[in-house]
Scaffold this motif. Structure first.
Motif: not given
Length: 218
Positions: A77-80, A83-84, A90-92, A124-125
């Motif tokens: 929610v609120g992220k493109d 960013e998501y 990337d973190f995972t 769904q992104m």
């Protein structure tokens, strides 16, 4: 068994960390967080790390662990998509690739979500990004698994870091037994997820994607 937990400041991570610290066969837990959590236990070592896209400088600290439970995540929610993707993919993968390098054949469990799109082609992104993350984790030279919970009820003092979420869980907590009875495929608890992770780390099942019904089948 030696275990690494990512995201222990979040609700799922808190629950998983609790079960790891209680498990008699878990002798050592390394918690990787961005800020101190205040949790203290003889089994626990807390490592503060700020750049979750790069663990190369600290990879030696990850050597010798049997399992890694990756519970860090965010809402879309609120992220493109960029960013998501950075937080979810990337973190995972930065963590998973590091663990595959220093602890080949160890277990890596990624907390994904119900509705994740393994084809990576859906509308769904968030579902596409999580699907890509799952696929690439499970392609690494380690025992990669994806956990896809739906609604998660916090137990044993575990709480969401978000005030609005705490209010929601407080309301639904009273109705959880009925909710779980009506929707057993879509509901579980932080305790069940933590215990299921430990079971998967111990047994290395052939099944790679696990759902709430698997977590609750205890």
């Amino acid at each position: 068994m030696k275990v690494i937990v990512f995201g222990a400041s979040g609700m799922v991570g808190q629950g998983v960390l609790r079960e790891c610290l209680l498990a008699p066969d878990v002798h050592s837990v390394l918690s990787v967080v961005r800020r101190p959590t205040g949790t203290s236990d003889p089994k626990l070592t807390e490592h503060i790390h700020t750049d979750f896209t790069d663990f190369s400088a600290v990879k030696d600290q990850f050597t010798g662990y049997d399992a890694c439970f990756f519970c860090l995540g965010t809402s879309s929610v609120g992220k493109d998509e960029a960013e998501y993707t950075r937080i979810t993919y990337d973190f995972t993968l930065a963590a998973a690739r590091t663990l595959a390098e220093v602890n080949p054949d160890s277990t890596f469990i990624y907390v994904s979500g119900m509705g994740t799109d393994s084809t990576e082609k859906g509308r769904q992104m968030w579902a596409r990004v999580k699907g890509r993350t799952e696929n690439e984790v499970m392609a690494l030279p380690l025992r990669g698994y994806a956990f896809r919970p739906g609604y998660i009820q916090p137990l044993h003092g575990v709480a969401s870091p978000h005030r609005w979420a705490r209010a929601v869980y407080s309301v639904f907590g009273k109705a959880y037994p009925l909710l779980n009875k009506l929707l057993p495929r879509a509901t579980t608890t932080t305790e069940n997820i933590g215990l299921a992770m430990l079971d998967v780390a111990r047994t290395s099942p052939a099944k790679k994607i696990h759902y709430s019904t698997d977590f609750n089948a205890r």
